[in-house]
Design an enzyme around this catalytic site. Structure first.
Site, PDB file in Angstrom:
ATOM      1  N   THR A  58      21.418 -97.851   0.826  1.00 32.91           N
ATOM      2  CA  THR A  58      21.176 -97.226   2.129  1.00 32.91           C
ATOM      3  C   THR A  58      19.668 -97.206   2.376  1.00 32.91           C
ATOM      4  OG1 THR A  58      23.139 -95.878   1.851  1.00 32.91           O
ATOM      5  CG2 THR A  58      21.505 -95.104   3.459  1.00 32.91           C
ATOM      6  N   PHE A  71      30.109 -98.017   2.752  1.00 32.33           N
ATOM      7  CA  PHE A  71      30.685 -96.770   3.265  1.00 32.33           C
ATOM      8  C   PHE A  71      31.677 -96.126   2.302  1.00 32.33           C
ATOM      9  CE2 PHE A  71      29.504 -99.428   6.916  1.00 32.33           C
ATOM     10  CZ  PHE A  71      28.637 -98.566   7.583  1.00 32.33           C
ATOM     11  N   LYS A 120      33.516 -93.815  -0.465  1.00 31.56           N
ATOM     12  CA  LYS A 120      33.404 -92.415  -0.888  1.00 31.56           C
ATOM     13  C   LYS A 120      33.650 -92.356  -2.384  1.00 31.56           C
ATOM     14  CE  LYS A 120      36.870 -91.003   1.685  1.00 31.56           C
ATOM     15  NZ  LYS A 120      37.260 -92.268   2.285  1.00 31.56           N
ATOM     16  N   ASN A 152      26.792 -91.419   8.320  1.00 26.27           N
ATOM     17  CA  ASN A 152      26.700 -90.258   7.430  1.00 26.27           C
ATOM     18  C   ASN A 152      26.248 -89.011   8.186  1.00 26.27           C
ATOM     19  OD1 ASN A 152      27.662 -91.512   5.207  1.00 26.27           O
ATOM     20  ND2 ASN A 152      25.766 -91.493   4.038  1.00 26.27           N
ATOM     21  N   ILE A 170      36.747 -82.207   8.851  1.00 29.27           N
ATOM     22  CA  ILE A 170      36.535 -80.946   9.569  1.00 29.27           C
ATOM     23  C   ILE A 170      36.992 -79.774   8.696  1.00 29.27           C
ATOM     24  CG2 ILE A 170      36.532 -81.905  11.913  1.00 29.27           C
ATOM     25  CD1 ILE A 170      39.475 -80.978  12.162  1.00 29.27           C
ATOM     26  N   TYR A 171      36.910 -79.974   7.382  1.00 22.33           N
ATOM     27  CA  TYR A 171      37.278 -78.882   6.465  1.00 22.33           C
ATOM     28  C   TYR A 171      36.040 -78.049   6.151  1.00 22.33           C
ATOM     29  CZ  TYR A 171      41.859 -80.906   5.791  1.00 22.33           C
ATOM     30  OH  TYR A 171      43.134 -81.361   6.013  1.00 22.33           O
ATOM     31  N   GLY A 173      27.622 -81.720  -0.285  1.00 19.23           N
ATOM     32  CA  GLY A 173      26.686 -82.082  -1.354  1.00 19.23           C
ATOM     33  C   GLY A 173      26.787 -83.567  -1.615  1.00 19.23           C
ATOM     34  N   CYS A 194      24.585 -88.550  -1.077  1.00 18.45           N
ATOM     35  CA  CYS A 194      24.371 -89.272   0.185  1.00 18.45           C
ATOM     36  C   CYS A 194      24.067 -88.395   1.393  1.00 18.45           C
ATOM     37  CB  CYS A 194      25.576 -90.154   0.471  1.00 18.45           C
ATOM     38  SG  CYS A 194      25.754 -91.471  -0.741  1.00 18.45           S
ATOM     39  N   LYS A 233      20.651 -86.458   1.383  1.00 20.87           N
ATOM     40  CA  LYS A 233      19.501 -87.369   1.378  1.00 20.87           C
ATOM     41  C   LYS A 233      19.417 -88.179   2.674  1.00 20.87           C
ATOM     42  CE  LYS A 233      20.555 -91.472  -1.055  1.00 20.87           C
ATOM     43  NZ  LYS A 233      20.521 -92.529  -0.084  1.00 20.87           N
TER      44      LYS A 233
HETATM   45  N1  LIG Z   1      27.058 -93.159  -4.396  1.00 22.09           N
HETATM   46  C1  LIG Z   1      27.700 -93.457  -3.280  1.00 22.09           C
HETATM   47  O1  LIG Z   1      28.814 -93.016  -3.049  1.00 22.09           O
HETATM   48  C2  LIG Z   1      27.056 -94.359  -2.251  1.00 22.09           C
HETATM   49  C3  LIG Z   1      27.855 -94.861  -1.203  1.00 22.09           C
HETATM   50  C4  LIG Z   1      27.253 -95.703  -0.248  1.00 22.09           C
HETATM   51  C5  LIG Z   1      25.918 -96.042  -0.353  1.00 22.09           C
HETATM   52  N2  LIG Z   1      25.174 -95.542  -1.376  1.00 22.09           N
HETATM   53  C6  LIG Z   1      23.788 -95.988  -1.499  1.00 22.09           C
HETATM   54  O2  LIG Z   1      23.763 -97.042  -2.474  1.00 22.09           O
HETATM   55  C7  LIG Z   1      22.547 -96.993  -3.239  1.00 22.09           C
HETATM   56  C8  LIG Z   1      22.866 -96.837  -4.727  1.00 22.09           C
HETATM   57  O3  LIG Z   1      23.491 -95.602  -4.923  1.00 22.09           O
HETATM   58  P1  LIG Z   1      24.235 -95.237  -6.305  1.00 22.09           P
HETATM   59  O4  LIG Z   1      24.866 -93.912  -6.111  1.00 22.09           O
HETATM   60  O5  LIG Z   1      25.068 -96.390  -6.720  1.00 22.09           O
HETATM   61  O6  LIG Z   1      22.960 -95.119  -7.279  1.00 22.09           O
HETATM   62  P2  LIG Z   1      22.955 -94.945  -8.877  1.00 22.09           P
HETATM   63  O7  LIG Z   1      21.787 -94.103  -9.168  1.00 22.09           O
HETATM   64  O8  LIG Z   1      24.312 -94.546  -9.355  1.00 22.09           O
HETATM   65  O9  LIG Z   1      22.695 -96.434  -9.410  1.00 22.09           O
HETATM   66  C9  LIG Z   1      21.514 -97.136  -9.210  1.00 22.09           C
HETATM   67  C10 LIG Z   1      21.337 -98.116 -10.377  1.00 22.09           C
HETATM   68  O10 LIG Z   1      20.244 -98.984 -10.090  1.00 22.09           O
HETATM   69  C11 LIG Z   1      19.585 -99.280 -11.327  1.00 22.09           C
HETATM   70  N3  LIG Z   1      18.248 -99.831 -11.063  1.00 22.09           N
HETATM   71  C12 LIG Z   1      17.118 -99.203 -10.634  1.00 22.09           C
HETATM   72  N4  LIG Z   1      16.103-100.086 -10.519  1.00 22.09           N
HETATM   73  C13 LIG Z   1      16.583-101.301 -10.872  1.00 22.09           C
HETATM   74  C14 LIG Z   1      16.023-102.599 -10.943  1.00 22.09           C
HETATM   75  N5  LIG Z   1      14.760-102.823 -10.619  1.00 22.09           N
HETATM   76  N6  LIG Z   1      16.818-103.611 -11.346  1.00 22.09           N
HETATM   77  C15 LIG Z   1      18.106-103.401 -11.668  1.00 22.09           C
HETATM   78  N7  LIG Z   1      18.696-102.180 -11.617  1.00 22.09           N
HETATM   79  C16 LIG Z   1      17.948-101.153 -11.224  1.00 22.09           C
HETATM   80  C17 LIG Z   1      19.587 -97.944 -12.051  1.00 22.09           C
HETATM   81  O11 LIG Z   1      19.358 -98.105 -13.431  1.00 22.09           O
HETATM   82  C18 LIG Z   1      21.001 -97.450 -11.713  1.00 22.09           C
HETATM   83  O12 LIG Z   1      21.935 -97.865 -12.689  1.00 22.09           O
HETATM   84  C19 LIG Z   1      21.738 -95.838  -2.634  1.00 22.09           C
HETATM   85  O13 LIG Z   1      20.901 -96.350  -1.640  1.00 22.09           O
HETATM   86  C20 LIG Z   1      22.805 -94.959  -1.999  1.00 22.09           C
HETATM   87  O14 LIG Z   1      22.299 -94.191  -0.930  1.00 22.09           O
HETATM   88  C21 LIG Z   1      25.702 -94.730  -2.337  1.00 22.09           C
HETATM   89  O1  LIG Z   2      35.923 -82.036   5.620  1.00 23.04           O
HETATM   90  C1  LIG Z   2      35.061 -82.139   4.733  1.00 23.04           C
HETATM   91  C2  LIG Z   2      34.767 -83.366   4.062  1.00 23.04           C
HETATM   92  C3  LIG Z   2      33.773 -83.388   3.079  1.00 23.04           C
HETATM   93  N1  LIG Z   2      33.097 -82.249   2.772  1.00 23.04           N
HETATM   94  C4  LIG Z   2      32.014 -82.304   1.758  1.00 23.04           C
HETATM   95  O2  LIG Z   2      31.140 -83.374   2.078  1.00 23.04           O
HETATM   96  C5  LIG Z   2      30.556 -83.918   0.912  1.00 23.04           C
HETATM   97  C6  LIG Z   2      30.684 -85.428   0.887  1.00 23.04           C
HETATM   98  O3  LIG Z   2      32.034 -85.782   0.722  1.00 23.04           O
HETATM   99  P1  LIG Z   2      32.566 -87.276   0.891  1.00 23.04           P
HETATM  100  O4  LIG Z   2      32.056 -87.827   2.154  1.00 23.04           O
HETATM  101  O5  LIG Z   2      34.019 -87.268   0.682  1.00 23.04           O
HETATM  102  O6  LIG Z   2      31.897 -87.982  -0.388  1.00 23.04           O
HETATM  103  P2  LIG Z   2      30.714 -89.034  -0.606  1.00 23.04           P
HETATM  104  O7  LIG Z   2      31.103 -89.827  -1.794  1.00 23.04           O
HETATM  105  O8  LIG Z   2      29.413 -88.319  -0.597  1.00 23.04           O
HETATM  106  O9  LIG Z   2      30.784 -90.050   0.649  1.00 23.04           O
HETATM  107  C7  LIG Z   2      29.902 -89.985   1.774  1.00 23.04           C
HETATM  108  O10 LIG Z   2      28.657 -90.588   1.466  1.00 23.04           O
HETATM  109  C8  LIG Z   2      28.762 -91.970   1.035  1.00 23.04           C
HETATM  110  C9  LIG Z   2      27.362 -92.427   0.635  1.00 23.04           C
HETATM  111  O11 LIG Z   2      26.595 -92.779   1.713  1.00 23.04           O
HETATM  112  C10 LIG Z   2      29.348 -92.792   2.178  1.00 23.04           C
HETATM  113  O12 LIG Z   2      29.452 -94.152   1.788  1.00 23.04           O
HETATM  114  C11 LIG Z   2      30.732 -92.225   2.558  1.00 23.04           C
HETATM  115  O13 LIG Z   2      31.255 -92.955   3.674  1.00 23.04           O
HETATM  116  C12 LIG Z   2      30.562 -90.757   2.921  1.00 23.04           C
HETATM  117  O14 LIG Z   2      31.839 -90.179   3.218  1.00 23.04           O
HETATM  118  C13 LIG Z   2      31.254 -83.222  -0.266  1.00 23.04           C
HETATM  119  O15 LIG Z   2      30.409 -82.193  -0.749  1.00 23.04           O
HETATM  120  C14 LIG Z   2      32.509 -82.627   0.345  1.00 23.04           C
HETATM  121  O16 LIG Z   2      32.946 -81.465  -0.303  1.00 23.04           O
HETATM  122  C15 LIG Z   2      33.373 -81.047   3.402  1.00 23.04           C
HETATM  123  O17 LIG Z   2      32.767 -80.007   3.119  1.00 23.04           O
HETATM  124  N2  LIG Z   2      34.363 -81.035   4.368  1.00 23.04           N
END
Ligand SMILES: NC(=O)c1ccc[n+]([C@@H]2O[C@H](COP(=O)([O-])OP(=O)(O)OC[C@H]3O[C@@H](n4cnc5c(N)ncnc54)[C@H](O)[C@@H]3O)[C@@H](O)[C@H]2O)c1
Ligand SMILES: O=c1ccn([C@@H]2O[C@H](COP(=O)(O)OP(=O)(O)O[C@H]3O[C@H](CO)[C@@H](O)[C@H](O)[C@H]3O)[C@@H](O)[C@H]2O)c(=O)[nH]1
Length: 449
Positions: free
Chosen positions: A121, A155, A157, A214, A256-257, A263, A266, A269
């Protein structure tokens, strides 16, 4: 086709594994040597339902491999996905140092045309920075190799990551050339069988789409938390209100819960980063600033209820906490509301005994031995002054309340996710507090009469 996925965290590992699942050759790359060694042995760094089996299956079929060696792993790839972290910097903006380090490394080592895809992101304008970093490295090498940069925000979760990736509502791809569009079309073709749209757009719009999505979801949650708090004051029941408005298709019944604030890694931040992007460009995101403020307050709501119930005297009391992760079905503790609640309870001299089905190990990195950990949910209740339901894991939904009431010292439940029926709880002899529920209001009224 062949791809490299750089960054093997929640997003990179799921992305790489799901591409392998549909038949693409994938190398997942990370700088964390231990993580890669473990993955080679089938040991996953995260808990995500179904992922371990899928990693094992695709590793065995030799479609999925793991490496710390980016230079050799990107050779012959159609695309390299950047899926490293973009944590918030001091000022709330997304820190791009990991993304740009990967871009430089790709520029230093690529030998043929490749589409570099930002999956992390990242704020609008990042693809340009990635392009520039790669171009500088190619220039330093004195070579002229064509490449494209595409934006493909993710996207998924946590807790439902595989399902979200394999059957996405939509796939968004920002491209600046037809060559890159063709590569991305071919890569995502296997995911489009169920009619989910692949939406192509320009790169800045794709980058913005992720933050807008988000931020919209976070806004829904903060709005409902505000409504819940008002319901409490006015004697309405937010569970009823939620059903009442959610049945309007224009509003929809998802996200909408009300609860104890959003938390995770994502929403907090990304909302912060969008506010920052706007202010850097002379615009104020007024709605999002309020969304953030409401969320910060909401993380205190459960603690405030506890504190009121015990008239501010929490010292020496024991609190059972059910659930530590920021949401069910993950071990992710990033920005988990449980941490805020526990910190407040401990600061007042209370004792905390917590249980979580998978996040205890992860939570212990932060909480250490400042709290006790139960071997199951029931053990946390022994002589507890109250139970705080913090994360709505399925196994907490219908516990044996006879056992619960026998174990507890005081039969009071603070339900941060409204998973229990207030009337049923009262029938079973519990004092029950939910978030914006009517039962609680009538109890408060009774108490003041
Ligand atoms: N966690 C989610 O649900 C989610 C969903 C959608 C988008 N995103 C976005 O995706 C991105 C990654 O999130 P995440 O939760 O997977 O992060 P994460 O912290 O779980 O994983 C990141 C990984 O990148 C590695 N890394 C760092 N620098 C590196 C380098 N130079 N070369 C190779 N590897 C390297 C780290 O060691 C780590 O294993 C973020 O921008 C986040 O906002 C996260
Ligand atoms: O009705 C709701 C739905 C969620 N939450 C809270 O919202 C937070 C995020 O929940 P959820 O969105 O299910 O989890 P994430 O894995 O953080 O996923 C969000 O963040 C990701 C990282 O960007 C995106 O890819 C996803 O589409 C987006 O849903 C959690 O603390 C939930 O408890 C509520 O309080 N009420």
């Amino acid at each position: 086709m062949r791809i490299a996925v750089v960054g093997t965290g929640y997003v990179g590992l799921v992305t790489g594994t799901c591409f392998a699942e549909v038949g693409i050759d994938v190398t997942c790359i990370d700088v964390d040597v231990k993580k890669i060694e473990n993955l080679k042995n089938g040991i996953l760094p995260i808990y995500e339902p179904g992922l371990e089996e899928m990693v094992a299956r695709n590793s065995q079929k030799e479609r999925l491999s793991f490496s710390t060696d980016l230079p050799s792993s990107i050779q012959g790839c159609d695309a390299a996905f950047i899926a490293v972290g973009t944590p918030p910097g001091e000022d709330g903006s997304a820190d791009l140092k990991y993304v740009l380090a990967v871009a430089r490394s790709i520029g230093q080592n690529m030998n043929d045309y490749i589409v570099v895809v930002t999956k992390s992101t990242v704020p609008v304008g990042t693809a340009n920075k990635v392009r520039q970093a790669i171009a500088e490295e190619l220039e330093a090498r004195g070579v002229d190799i064509p490449f494209d940069v595409a934006s493909n925000p993710e996207f998924l979760k946590e807790g439902a990551a595989i399902e979200d990736f394999l059957k996405p509502d939509r796939i968004v791809v920002g491209v600046a050339s037809t060559r890159a569009e063709e590569v991305m079309k071919k890569l995502y073709k296997p995911f489009l069988m169920n009619g989910h749209p692949l939406i192509f757009m320009d790169v800045p719009s794709a980058e913005m789409t992720k933050y807008a999505a988000n931020s919209m979801l976070a806004t829904k949650i903060s709005f409902m938390n505000d409504i819940a708090n008002l319901c409490e004051i006015m004697g309405a029941d937010v569970n009823m209100v939620r059903k009442g408005i959610g049945s309007d298709a224009r509003i929809g019944n998802r996200f909408i819960y009300p609860g104890i604030g959003y938390g995770g890694s994502c929403f907090p931040k990304d909302v912060k980063a969008l506010i920052r992007t706007a202010s850097e460009n002379g615009y104020e995101m007024k709605v999002l600033k309020s969304v953030e403020e409401v969320n910060d307050n909401q993380k205190m709501v459960l603690y405030n209820k506890v504190n009121n119930y015990f008239n501010g005297d929490l010292a020496g009391k024991t609190f059972a906490i059910w659930g530590l992760s920021f949401k069910p079905k993950t071990d992710d503790m990033r920005e988990a509301p449980s941490l805020v609640i526990i910190e407040k309870l401990l600061a007042q001299g209370a004792k905390v005994r917590a249980y979580d089905p998978v996040a205890i190990k992860e939570a212990a990195h932060t909480l250490g031995d400042t709290i006790e950990y139960g071997k199951d949910e029931y053990e946390t209740l022994i002589d507890a002054d109250a139970l705080l339901l913090v994360t709505e894991w399925p196994e907490f939904r219908s516990p044996n309340f006879n056992v619960v009431s026998k174990l507890m010292k005081d039969k009071v439940i603070f339900d941060g996710r409204n998973i229990y029926d207030p009337a049923e709880m009262n029938e079973k002899g519990f004092t029950y507090y939910g978030i914006g529920t009517k039962q609680q209001m009538s109890q408060q009224l009774d108490a003041t009469i």
